[in-house]
Each structure stands twice: as C-alpha cells, then as structure tokens.
Scaffold this active site. Structure first.
Site, PDB file in Angstrom:
ATOM      1  N   THR A 174       4.878  -3.143   4.930  1.00 17.26           N
ATOM      2  CA  THR A 174       5.861  -2.058   4.991  1.00 17.26           C
ATOM      3  C   THR A 174       5.842  -1.314   6.319  1.00 17.26           C
ATOM      4  OG1 THR A 174       4.234  -0.638   3.899  1.00 17.26           O
ATOM      5  CG2 THR A 174       5.910  -1.646   2.504  1.00 17.26           C
ATOM      6  N   THR A 179       0.863  -1.181   0.000  1.00 12.81           N
ATOM      7  CA  THR A 179       0.000   0.000   0.000  1.00 12.81           C
ATOM      8  C   THR A 179       0.900   1.233   0.000  1.00 12.81           C
ATOM      9  OG1 THR A 179       0.032   0.156   2.395  1.00 12.81           O
ATOM     10  CG2 THR A 179      -1.665  -1.261   1.425  1.00 12.81           C
ATOM     11  N   ARG A 180       0.298   2.397   0.253  1.00  9.05           N
ATOM     12  CA  ARG A 180       1.108   3.607   0.410  1.00  9.05           C
ATOM     13  C   ARG A 180       1.451   3.870   1.875  1.00  9.05           C
ATOM     14  NH1 ARG A 180      -0.997   8.244  -0.678  1.00  9.05           N
ATOM     15  NH2 ARG A 180      -3.124   7.536  -0.744  1.00  9.05           N
ATOM     16  N   LYS A 181       1.231   2.877   2.726  1.00  9.41           N
ATOM     17  CA  LYS A 181       1.587   3.013   4.153  1.00  9.41           C
ATOM     18  C   LYS A 181       3.064   2.703   4.345  1.00  9.41           C
ATOM     19  CE  LYS A 181      -3.086   2.094   5.745  1.00  9.41           C
ATOM     20  NZ  LYS A 181      -3.996   1.328   6.610  1.00  9.41           N
ATOM     21  N   THR A 182       3.904   3.591   3.853  1.00  9.13           N
ATOM     22  CA  THR A 182       5.345   3.364   3.843  1.00  9.13           C
ATOM     23  C   THR A 182       6.043   4.418   4.689  1.00  9.13           C
ATOM     24  OG1 THR A 182       5.441   4.686   1.845  1.00  9.13           O
ATOM     25  CG2 THR A 182       5.299   2.314   1.539  1.00  9.13           C
TER      26      THR A 182
END
Lengths: 275, 275, 275, 275, 275, 275
Positions: free
Chosen positions: C260, C125-128
């Site tokens: 992530t 996902t964009r949970k980085t």
C-alpha cells in the site's frame, strides 16, 4: 472527539439558550456540584467532563468512574461561566444518568452470576440506541461487562439467515475460515447438539446458543466442552435480569440486550451557585 | 435527513459487514418480515423504512405508526438484496424497539390519566439520550404525548438557578418579558403559593410546579387558577408511572423524564427468507 | 457512502470545472470508454462507478473487478452529460490506477509465494494513505490478499512498546486475555524462541515475528508449531517484493507495507466521444 | 484543519485502540523519537505534529521540512501520554513516509533536470490519491516542484475532448478568452506544430505538449518560441524518472503523475520510551 | 461553533492563501487595527474575534458590540502571525460589514418608530441569506430588534395556504391549539376585521396583518384590541424604511424582510503593520 | 452538492415545520407558482430547484436563468406534497431574491458601462456573505459579470501589506514570479505611475489601481498601456453604482464589492394551491 460534543450541545441549545441569555450576564461566574440521587456505579463522568470543557467550564472529579457512589454523594464539581453551567447541565446529566444506569445494572448482574460461576462474563449486544453505541458499550465495560462486537466489522458472527444462504453450518464455517481475515474470530449460532458438534469440528472459535432454555443449553454446553474444551460458549436471547442466574453455571458468556435497551436511568441532580 | 441514516449505518457496519460479505453473494435477493413480539403502539417505522431505503431495499407498511400491534403481528415487510436486509436488520429493529417502547408507555399513561382528567396532557422532558432526542420526542408524540421543548432555544423556562441570578421571580419575569422575542412563551418554576401568584401577576404563560407532593400541588394550582384561569399549570419532578395518577386531577400538563430515560424496549424480530 | 464521493469530487472540482463550463454546453451528452494501458488485476471499478453515478452519469461494467485485464482492454463504459464525464474522468481514473496497482502486485506476490507454500497468505498492514485505507485494503482483498486489521479497534496486537510498559510478555498476555473482549483475537510481536514459547504458553492466538531474517524466522516457527500447532505465525517487517519468497515456506501470513505504500500505479486512460 | 486530523485519527482508532487501553495505564507518560531509516528530503512533519497535537501530545522539530535527513537521523521528538504516542504513531509515520517519498523524488528529478536546464520546473499533476491531494501537492512543493493546478477550478486547461466539442483549437481558445475570468491563465493541449502556432496566435498563455517524443517536442517548442517567446511550454504524458532528462533541455515545465501515483515511500520508525 | 469558522475560512482560503505563502515568512508577526469607515452600530465583532482566534491570532475589543462607532474609530485590534492576519482579514471584515449594516438599520428604524410608539418592536423575518440566518438574526438583536422565529420549528405561524388546506381560520386554530405543544405560541395571518375577530375568539396569541395599508391595519387593530387587549398585533408585508412609520402608531410588532435582504453594508478597513 | 441543501433546509426547519405538520395531511398534494414581483434578471433558479428536489417535490423551469423576467411573470412551477412546498417555499425564495438582486444589478451596471467601453468587464470581489460566496459569484456571472478570484488560492494578488513585508514592488513581484506555480496569474495593487511602471517591468499580469479618482486612474492606465499593451488594468475601491461610469472609459476591469454586499433583493412570491 470534540466535534461529537459540539453536535450534542447543538442538539440541546439549537439557536441559543434563550433563557440564560436573557437572565444571566455573560461574564457572571458560578460553581456547581453534581449529586447522585441514588446508589450506583458511576459512569459517564468522562463525557460530562467533555461537555463542560467544550463549553469552556472546568470540571473536577470527586468520584472515579467504575466505583460506587452512595445516595447524596457529590460525584463531580464544575466551575466556569454561569451560562456555560446552565447550558451544559442537562446534557452532562443525561450522559451520567443513562451510562450509570447501564454500569450499575451490569455490575449487579455480574456479581450475582459470579457467585455461581466465578469465570462467567456478562456481555452487551448490538441492541443499542442508534448513534449512542460507543457510550453504551463503554458503560457496560465500566460496570465490568464485556462489550462484545462493536459492529458488524468486528468479528464473524454467523446467524441462521447466513447458514440458510450458505447451505448449512459446515459450508458456512468452511467459507468463513477460508475467506475471513486471520485476525477475526469466528462465532456461529446453533440450536442443537448436532449442530454444535459440527461447528466445533469445523473450527468455530465461539458457539452461541440462541434462545435455549437453561437445561437444554447446559446439555449442549457439556457436549461441546467434551469435544473441544477451548471452544467458547455464549448464551443469548431472552435473557433478563430475572432469569439470568439460570445460565451462569454452564456458560462462558451471557449476553443480553436488556443492559442497553431497557435499563432504568440513575437519578442525578446539579446545584449551581453563582459566585 | 438521509445523511443522518448514513451515520447510523456506519456506526453498525464500520468497515464492512464481514459475515454477510463472506457468506452472502452480492446479488442474492431476499425478503423479510418484521414482527412485534409483544403488544405495543408502533413507532419508529418511518426510521426503519429510511434505514432500508438508504441500503437500497424497499420496505412496505403493514401496521401504521401510532396504532396498536398485537403480539405476533407482522408490522412491515422488506424486499431487496440479502446483504442489505442482513446489514440493516439490527439498526431498523433498534429504532422500532426503543421508539415503540416510548410510544406505548406514553399512551398507557395518557389513557390512565385521561380517565381522571380528560384534558390533561402527558409531556416529555429534555432527559433524552444525547443525539437521539428528535426520535424520542417523536415517539412521545406518536403515543399521544406532548413533546415539550425540543431544546433550550424553544421557549423561555426560568428555573431556580435563573431566578437566583436574576434577583427574584418578579425581576426574572420582567427581564424576560422585555427582552424575549414576542414569539416565545414564558414558563417559570415555582415552589410556593406566593411565588406562583407573583408569577401570574407578572404575566407568566406557564407555571411549573417542581417536585411538589400532589396535595401541595393541588393547593397551588387552585390559587393560580383563581388568580388567572388562562395560566397553564405543569407539574414535573419525581413523577413515575406508579404515582402519576395522583397529579392528573389538577394539572394541565404532567411531564416526566421516565418516558425517555427509563423506558423498557418492546421486542421485535425479523425473519429473512432468501429468494 | 455517497457523501464520501461528494467530498472527493469537491476536492477535484472545487468551485467549478471552469474549462468544461466554458466550452461544453450543459445539455451536451457523451459516451466514454476506460481503457487499461497495461495488464493488471482490475480494482477500483466500484469506486469509479460511484464517481460517475454521483455526477449523474451511468457506467457499465465490461471487466469484472478481481479479474485480469490485458493492455488495451476496455474495462468499463460510461454515458451521460459530457460535463459529467469530463469532470469525473480524473477522479475515476485515480481510483482505478492506485487500486489496480495494489491488487495486481498483491496477486503477483501471492502467486509467487503459493508456489512455495499453497496455504500462505499475503496481508496488508496499517501503512496506508491517511483517509484512503478502506480503498487500499479493499484492493488488497480483490488481489487475493488478507486485509489484516482495519484499525486499532480490530484485534489486540501487542508490540514491544506495550510489552515494555506491561512488564513482560507473560504479564501483557495475561492482562490482555483477562480484560479483552472474548470476541477479539490476541496477537503478539516476538523476536526470540523463548519469547515465542512464552507467548504460546500464555495463549496468544497469533505470533508475529518482526524483522527476523528468514533463517531465524524459520527456527522460531518450527519451535512454535511443535509447542502448539494451532498458533498462527505471521512474519512482518522489512519484507519487499524482492525478498518475500524467502518467508513463504514457513509462515502462515506474510504482511508487508509495500503493498500500500510503495506500489506503482497501473495506467488507465479514458476516451470521451460527444454524441 | 483540526477536524481533518480528527477524521484521520478516527480512521485508525475506530471505536478505540484496544491494545493500548488494555495494557497502558491512562496517566502513564512517555517520550518518543521519530527516525529516518533512509536518506530523504523531509516532508509531512507539519502533519505529524498535528496528529500528536490533536491527541494531546507535544512534538518538537529536529529536522526542518525541506532539508535532507540522513539515515538514522532523529527528525522529531514527542512527549505526552503513552497512549497518545502509541495511538498516533502509525498515522504520523504514514504522513511522513508518503510525503517524504514524494519530496525526495521530486527533489532528485529537479536536480537532475536543472543540470541540463537551470530554469526548468518539475510539476505534479492531478493524478493523486483521492482525498489526499493537498498533502501530495504540498510534498511536491517541499521538494522544490511546482504544484500545477490543485483542481479543475484553478486554471483553464483545454484538452482534446474540449477541443472536439468546441469545434477546434481556435474556437475553443476564443470562447475561453471571452468567457473566462480575467484572473485565470489559459492552457491548451496540442500535438502538432500547426496546432501549437494556432494556439499561440489565439493568445494561449501555456501550451501543453502531450505525449510527444522528445525530438518532436523540441521541434514544436522551437516554433512556439520563435512565434511568441512569452508563451510557456509544458511537456506531459508518459514521462518517468528514467526518461525525464530527455525533455529538460527544451521545456519550461515537465509534469509527471509518477511523483504522486507511483512513488516509493521513505521508511521511518518511532521509538517510544515510557517515563 | 469552532467548526463553523473553519468552514468559512476554508471557503476563502481553499487550498491556501498563495500570495501570503509566497511573500510573508511563516514566523513574521504583525499587528492590525480594524477601522469603521462610517458611523454605525457595531455588530459582528464576536464573529471577527472567532475568525482570528481560529487562525491563532488574538483580537482585543475596542468598541463594544451594540454601541455606536464613529467614522474613523478603531473598533478592534489584532496581534499574531502576519499570515494569520492577512488570511483572516477579508472574512472578519465581511462579518462586520454585513452585521453592522443590519444592526445600524434596525436601530435607526427602531428609534424612528419609538418616537411614535415607545412600546413598538421592530422584528426580522425569515427572509435571510441561506446558511447565514443566525448571524443576521443576531445582528437584528444587537440593533435592538426582535429576532422573530428562527425557523419553522419555533412557533406556530398559520398562513393563508395553511388556512385554505385546514378549511378556514376557525378550523385551523382549533386543530393547532389541540395538537401543538403547550410550549408554542400560535400566530395567524389575517386580512379582514372578521377574520381577525374569529382568530381572537379561537385563542390566537398573535394576529399578523399581512400586506394591509396603514389605515386598514389600524382599523383591524382597533377591533382586535377591543375584543382582547392581550392579543399581540404584528404587521408585515411591503414594509420598507420609507413607509415604516405609518405602522408604528397601532402595531405591537413591525416585521420587515428589508433588514436582512436589502441592507447596505457598513464599510470597514484593516491596517496591518508588520512588527 | 445535495448535502449542502440539506443543511440549508435544516437551518429553516430545525426540529420540524410545526405548523404544516399540524395542519397539512402528510399525503396532501399541491402545486405552486413562483412569481417575480418586479422586473429582474433571473438567478437562483437552479438553487430553488435543488431545494424542492431535496424535499421530494418537482420544479419546472418557466423563465431561464440569465434572462429578464417582467413583473408578474411566473418564473417556475412546482408540484409535490403540500408539506414539501410549504417547507421549501421560504428557502427557495431566499435564493431567488438575493441572487436575482445581484444578477440584475450586475447586468444594469454592465450595460451602462459597455455603452462607454464595449470591452469593459464588471467584476465581483471577495466582499461576500460568509458561506454564501459560490452563490453570489454565480449570480454575478449570470448577470454577465466576471467572478474574479473565488478565494485566496485562486490567483496571486499582491496588496500593500504584502509589498511592505516583501520590501517593495520589485522584490514582491520577483519572489512571486519565482515561487508561484506557473498556472497562476500575478496581480498587484499600485497607487502611482512609478509603481505601476515598475510592476509592468517586473512582469505583473494585472495591475490593480486601488482607490484612485477617475482622472488619476486614467493617467496611470495610459502610461501602463504605452509600456505594455498586454497588461490588464483593474480599478477597484470606492466604486458604487453612482460613480462607476467614470471608470468605464479607461479600465479593462471594474470591480466593486457593492454587487454582493449592498445589493437590494428582488421581490418574489409563491402561490400554493392544494390539489
């Protein structure tokens, strides 16, 4: 974003606007008007605003981006220190001139082509000025065009060089569909009816007909549509303002580098009146 | 300089050239040839070299910058990883297309004007694409033109707005001569014979005749030369490829924004052959 | 890219590696071995190479990225100045630890889910970590996962907040299809069968089932597939290593931030032997 | 600092938040609330504020950094353009999730260890995510932990590799004391009682016991303290949340990489309500 | 410009002003006064203002740049958070100390030389601190001096190495006049009367007499002036505060590196009073 | 690091070294020698090397940094394109001049003070040129001095302003010891015997005697040493080359801003011979 404008301002000002520093007192205030010297679809106003804002001046919209300005129209006004206006003038105009040139041409071509095919789209390419692509793409969009890919990371576009290395259209598309993220569309360049049909069979989302004459393109398009009506058809290569209408009837997308690499700028000027 | 190319490459590649990463094995090597699709004065080759070098490929000069390439000529060859060639192709061509467009037009106008006045110079302006000025000026220079000021820090150029604020031509020039560094030339924009003669009297190094019709310009030029034959005379404003020759007989310098803001790009293509 | 590593090195070294400067003679050379302290899928080796290269040392691959290393395996060797090895050690290991942690977990989850559904994909996902996304996405990819969107510019993903503002699913999808570039896929988040079917009708390329329990998700998926078997079905929200298998049977894509944001690092160490 | 956030925003937005640009009118305003989905020690709020501020929105603190938030608590509210909120949401949450995860774990471990030894400190290491160290160290500090060295320039820390090159513990410490700035503390890694006593004799400010079992560590610590009660004793290496308490009784400092490299993120969500 | 100050602040603060963070509550406000500890011509105030502004504090001018401050004078006041004042103090003072040192020395030398020749100018060179030139040149200018070239792009300055490569003074000047932009002045370094006269003949705008003793210089100057009274004469090389007056009678411009490379700083201090 | 030099080169070259581009053929090669024009301790050679390397030329060490060069000594030689040598000359010399000036003065003061007290150290301060601190500190170190803190993040240094806000010396030191990382030393500024003894009691690692006359300083130092012989004593404030020896007998550390803010540069020149 702000930092970007700092760089552009530094490109023009360098170690200082020596003329204004010599002749204009630092606290002298002025107002300015930016005038369209020809009819156009206005673009680049957001950038011009940012230039003046970065220099501490304040700009006010008169004509909205994306609408037509007539010759002689004031498109925006600016207020602030006279030095800020003089130092920002050229850069603001440079944005307006180039971006309005692009938006105006895009819009003109779109109108001409939509008379023939009301659903057709006019798209830009990656043939843009290095470092300036986001602005040129935005100008295309303001003119009603489709930005196409912003860069090589945006969508899969398989060209002949890729096909040659992958060992054929079928192989290239299979590898791409298996390994590409599910979020990406897959486009492939083809030159013949057979290749086009193979591509449709292998699930290409978009078929690009590169450098085909209009009659040939039309023939390929017809076959593709009867094989899968959902496949998007793009024509590209060798398309110019003087031959674009020949592609409008049968393509979904017409893309041309001309929009960004050979456009004529629109002339703008700026009046500055010290208070 | 290198870092600059990293930014340009990043603009095009973003988070990755997804197509090449999917279809081209990382160690696959290839060679390429860049071909001029029309006659031109070649420019942008140094930049194209830098693009490939930055990507780890190696380019070899075939046609020298500043010389004519004919349609179909290979202008440079490249060797390296297939991915590097595919990823750098568009950016390298974008430099070549735009810069060769500028160099070719500059050179054509120079030849046409030099037939009339063998000492006349064709100069660029600051009407350039934001962020790309150094390359556009360099292309003008390769075409035989004069770069003019690179930015506002380069020379004193007093325009009407400055004159208005300073309280007149005489006042503006006196202030400038007293306060400017002795290393800077002083140029001033004038519109009438009287203003021109005042400027000469006050020691302006260069007189810019802005937006004058050729006959008027010629008249002012004659008076200026008889007052001081050392003063340089520049004409600017409203000059286009189709009216430039009317200014060639009497001006020292003809400057026109057209060279950089409305030029048509030259078409180049790249062949890539996997080894 | 190089400049990126310069920044990372500067983060660790600051004004200087004071210990090594005091105790290690500048010309002393050394060699080093990096060892996996636990079984893992190796990732981050390219980055570790770049760190040492940037410091003037030379690294050699022993284990290839994407393959399994066993506990105790030497994964790469390094040669160069002792100072370079000591200064680069921590940063190189930090890349390896975090990226191998991500690749290993991704790979484990993929194997577990593929036993249930051999076509399912595991996606990030964009949970980085801010600033570190490209490396975390790359690690997911090395582990066999799908990177999903790199950022907000990558694909259209319409979430409930967008739907609320646009006035409904139908309106949001119509606006998006009309205005989005033809190169972008359109994905939409839905929570009920009705919404899912509306989305299919309006041509969504991908349906994301957000925060649904497995049974509910399965029911929606069944209806979507019978309406249009080409529509891609993604499940997301609340998925963890301990519940992921419940989604594997019916989803095309399972995306989870855990890959992530909550991954445990793999332990690596580095031996340095002065020559 | 501001520029830093510009980079993070650019990482997520790239060439534009295409979904919001398509579906959310530019002047539409909205308000949002960020909610903790689990109990935690809040950290990353300053960073979340900066993200929204950089995008022109305004955030208001509800829960103070460093205090506990309960599941369901609103931790901050935001107001501004709907686009700014949608574009900043993910990045702001990414800061909060990771930093609160670190602060919460640090705080938990500190409480557990302080029950055993009320003076013990829990410290971070340099095993941080490349580019993100300042935020991870700050989160440790918010959780009550000690940041330890920020980088290699911060303090002298002599490890076995340095000792080997310097020719022994005595030699290394003598060189360091003579050449290091008087502003730096000197720490040295030792593994045996003898080495520890030599280090104390040579004036080491801090002794690090690396990878010793608790009983061994305790023994060395006892000897060091009886030789010089001012010497600080740090334990490091192989310490995890599940074995940390075994070190608490005899160490001054317990440092563990786990705090930053293997922490589980805390879940947060954001509600956005258009006005 | 702002970004520039961010870098300077980061140079001093690094990962944080640890002392102020430990001892000064974040919301504690304070006011400060900056005091000149010796008589000087004030310079660097604009930079000091920018430092405090960047840190969120507000500075107020008391003494204007370019005017004299006496020992003990408050030159500016500052208000803001106590931390901002403590963190910005050193950097602001560093600008003031160095720049006022330069402005004061420039002004003193100018006054001494103008008593001998009221038209003479004192100019800086490119012997500046790397990265700090714009500030050092600005300080020279505030002191009444001439900035001379800002860099190698500013004017043509032909030195002996260039002459040797070009094949003589005549050849060098001819090439330069033909190829240089008409906007640039041409200066050439000469050592003898003959060379000087050749340079005048070939149209050099400025003659630089390098490293000549005053008597020799005067002789060359006399010949140059009688050949062309418009040619500007600069002396340079080996000029120091203790021998500068010997050149004042016959030169137009006296340039000396001493102004920027060997100047003594002026002492300033800052009082901070918590509110 | 490399990028840093690119910026310095750009500061001097701007849009181009116009003189060399006009007069020096691009492939012309040359060699050069850099000569010390006065006796000095050489510093800045590493930086000069980097300048030429960045420009593609190759420099060879003749005199080692940190050793004495006599007047007339060649300190390094350079080979490469004539343009690179001409373009890099000034910048390379600017590094050498300033850094050798600092190293030479530091070394001279150290020798003078060590005759009085063989253990005393001479230290720099943070009174450095903005942006250039790392080089100035390095030059101090090359001259045999102590760099002291590189910035505010390096060590705790409690000054009167901090003491006032914290509510006294005792309170400030207690807060600092409790909250500061165990890796940092704690230094405090005191002006009286009583304050010094309080500071010793509260465990200050270093006592700074600020602006005390030598006799007073000596008295405080005596008391401090009898209270705790391990406490380090630094004197600072108002120390100049002409009064420094008065402090040497009783201080451990003498720090003076003069080393970096008022140093006279050493003169170097460069000969360039075209091949």
């Amino acid at each position: 974003m702000r930092s970007r404008y700092t760089d552009y301002i530094r490109e023009d000002i360098g170690s200082g606007d020596v003329t204004s520093e010599l002749l204009v007192p630092p606290r002298r205030r002025a107002s300015g008007r930016i005038i369209a010297e020809e009819q156009c679809v206005l673009a680049g106003a957001v950038e011009a605003f940012s230039v003046f804002e970065e220099l501490g001046a304040e700009a006010t919209e008169v004509v909205k981006e994306g609408t037509r300005a007539e010759k002689g129209d004031v498109v925006m006004t600016v207020k602030g220190s006279a030095r800020a206006l003089l130092s920002g003038e050229r850069l603001a105009l440079n944005f307006l001139m180039r971006m309005s040139g692009i938006a105006t041409l895009t819009n003109d071509l779109l109108h001409r082509c939509r008379k023939i095919n009301p659903k057709v789209r006019i798209a830009a390419t990656r043939k843009t000025t290095p470092g300036f692509r986001q602005f040129e793409k935005r100008a295309v969009s303001i003119g009603g065009g489709d930005t196409h890919r912003f860069g090589l990371d945006d969508a899969i576009l398989i060209k002949d060089n890729h096909i040659a290395i992958a060992g054929g259209i079928r192989e290239a598309l299979r590898s791409a569909r298996q390994a590409a993220s599910f979020t990406k569309k897959i486009e492939i360049e083809v030159g013949t009816v057979d290749d086009a049909l193979t591509a449709v069979e292998e699930g290409a989302d978009i078929i690009m007909l590169d450098n085909l004459a209009p009659e040939e393109g039309e023939k390929v398009a017809r076959e593709v549509r009867s094989a899968n009506p959902m496949t998007v058809i793009e024509v590209s290569g060798g398309i110019r303002p003087d031959n674009i209408e020949a592609y409008a009837s049968f393509a979904d997308i017409i893309s041309l580098g001309w929009l960004t690499h050979s456009v004529r700028s629109i002339d703008f000027s700026m009046d500055i009146v010290p208070e």
